[in-house]
Design a protein around this motif. Structure first.
Motif, PDB file in Angstrom:
ATOM      1  N   GLU A   1      -0.406  -0.619  -4.369  1.00 45.48           N
ATOM      2  CA  GLU A   1      -1.842  -0.371  -4.227  1.00 45.48           C
ATOM      3  C   GLU A   1      -2.072   1.045  -3.708  1.00 45.48           C
TER       4      GLU A   1
ATOM      5  N   ASN B   1       0.835  -1.206   0.000  1.00 46.55           N
ATOM      6  CA  ASN B   1       0.000   0.000   0.000  1.00 46.55           C
ATOM      7  C   ASN B   1       0.870   1.256   0.000  1.00 46.55           C
TER       8      ASN B   1
ATOM      9  N   ASP C   1      -7.166   0.435  -5.007  1.00 41.19           N
ATOM     10  CA  ASP C   1      -7.636  -0.249  -3.807  1.00 41.19           C
ATOM     11  C   ASP C   1      -8.938   0.373  -3.306  1.00 41.19           C
TER      12      ASP C   1
END
Length: 384
Positions: free
Chosen positions: A250, A218, A280
């Motif tokens: 993401e 992330n 995401d």
């Protein structure tokens, strides 16, 4: 409690003072850096907010000056530059012996200021800030990995890296317990760098052992605005002999749309270097279909809030079905997060969703446990 604000921007000083008075701070301001030394000679503030980038000012020299006069004061650094400059200034301040409790980027976030002042007023700032900063430096922030499984074949496509704090006294802490602190104190870039470095090293290990897994990490909007990121990741992959095509970054739908042009610039550079990018938590943001179509995403992840209610909520079922169709029509692979039981798995299979991620398959786990889980999953009989 006395707060000293060193900043030449009147609106910033007024905003800080307005919020700080709600927490019973006595606030004074200095707009001319030349007056800092004389002010500190007569008063020792409990808390100092310092703008490092006032015109005609040497922020490094100001840090040295503060170190000479007020090492016991808590210090919050402010900068209109990027987070890397702030992180470097924070480390320099700490090296001078200053008690740097926060580092904030402009424009200042009102919510972040309130959170900081609340902790300061409660006397709890030291524990949270110093602990998390030290945890990153000491290697206590580790990655756990949650599997992503192809629904049609049950093949394990890869994993998502999720940060955990291996706290020496409180045990393993989930991001909910420390992520807000990371953001508030300007440590998100440091945490992201750690996550990417760990991911690349782990990919290299799996490659050595013959595991063909993707690994998702992330990242935030501020990370995506760093135009040097694609080259740095590509170099990191070369250094550790890790396959860049197995790394996926993401970014949430909301984060991606904050600066569409610059985000698209960085994402395109990633794809050119064979690094995957996924949108995401899709369905919770406010992107237009035109903006989504322009972004060079390779995957789309359905937000788990829709997936969790897929069985008993017709509206969620319609939304999930629409997102799957949208993703496929845009040429994207679709991953459903929040798959917690066989009923959800089967519905997603009927809707031809590509991949599933959630507690039904496995919770996030350390790399050592993942090896055992992979063996067990591959030996299980297929779902009927």
């Amino acid at each position: 409690m006395h707060m000293l604000v060193i900043d030449d921007e009147e609106d910033i000083c007024e905003t800080i003072a307005e919020i700080a008075t709600h927490y019973h701070f006595d606030v004074s301001t200095i707009s001319n850096p030349d007056n800092v030394a004389s002010a500190l000679a007569t008063a020792k503030p409990d808390f100092i907010m310092l703008d490092l980038m006032m015109p005609g000012t040497d922020g490094v020299e100001l840090l040295r000056l503060l170190a000479e006069h007020v090492k016991d004061s808590k210090l919050c650094l402010i900068s209109g530059s990027d987070s890397r400059v702030l992180n470097s200034a924070r480390r320099l301040g700490s090296a001078h012996g200053l008690n740097v409790v926060a580092a904030l980027e402009k424009p200042l976030d009102i919510g972040v200021l309130r959170s900081l002042f609340s902790r300061m007023a409660a006397g709890g700032a030291d524990a949270g800030v110093s602990d998390i900063a030290q945890a990153i430096a000491a290697g206590q922030i580790v990655m756990h990995y949650q599997p992503v499984v192809e629904i049609a074949t049950r093949r394990v496509k890869g994993v998502e890296a999720l940060a955990r704090w291996a706290h020496p006294s409180r045990g393993t802490l989930l991001p909910e317990a420390f992520l807000e602190q990371v953001v508030n104190d300007g440590l998100m870039q440091a945490l992201t760098d750690l996550a990417i470095d760990t991911a690349v090293r782990q990919l290299a290990k799996w490659r050595e052992h013959g595991e063909d897994l993707t690994l998702s990490v992330n990242v935030t909007a501020s990370t995506l605005l760093d135009l040097t990121l694609p080259d740095r990741i590509a170099e990191l992959c070369r250094k550790h002999n890790a396959p860049p095509e197995k790394l996926i970054l993401e970014v949430t739908e909301t984060e991606a749309m904050r600066d569409v042009t610059r985000t698209m610039d960085v994402l395109l550079r990633m794809r050119i270097r064979n690094i995957g990018v996924a949108v995401d938590d899709f369905g919770t943001g406010h992107s237009s279909l035109r903006e989504l179509q322009r972004m060079p995403f390779s995957e789309m992840k359905i937000d788990k809030s829709f997936v969790l209610d897929l069985v008993g909520n017709k509206d969620c079922a319609v939304i999930v079905n629409s997102i799957i169709d949208l993703g496929h029509n845009l040429g994207l692979k679709v991953i459903a997060e929040g798959v917690e039981d066989i009923r959800i798995w089967r519905l997603l299979a009927e809707k031809r969703c590509d991949y599933a991620q959630g507690f039904y398959m496995a919770r996030a786990m350390p790399a050592s446990e993942l090896d055992r889980w992979l063996k067990d999953w591959r030996e299980r009989p297929p779902v009927v």
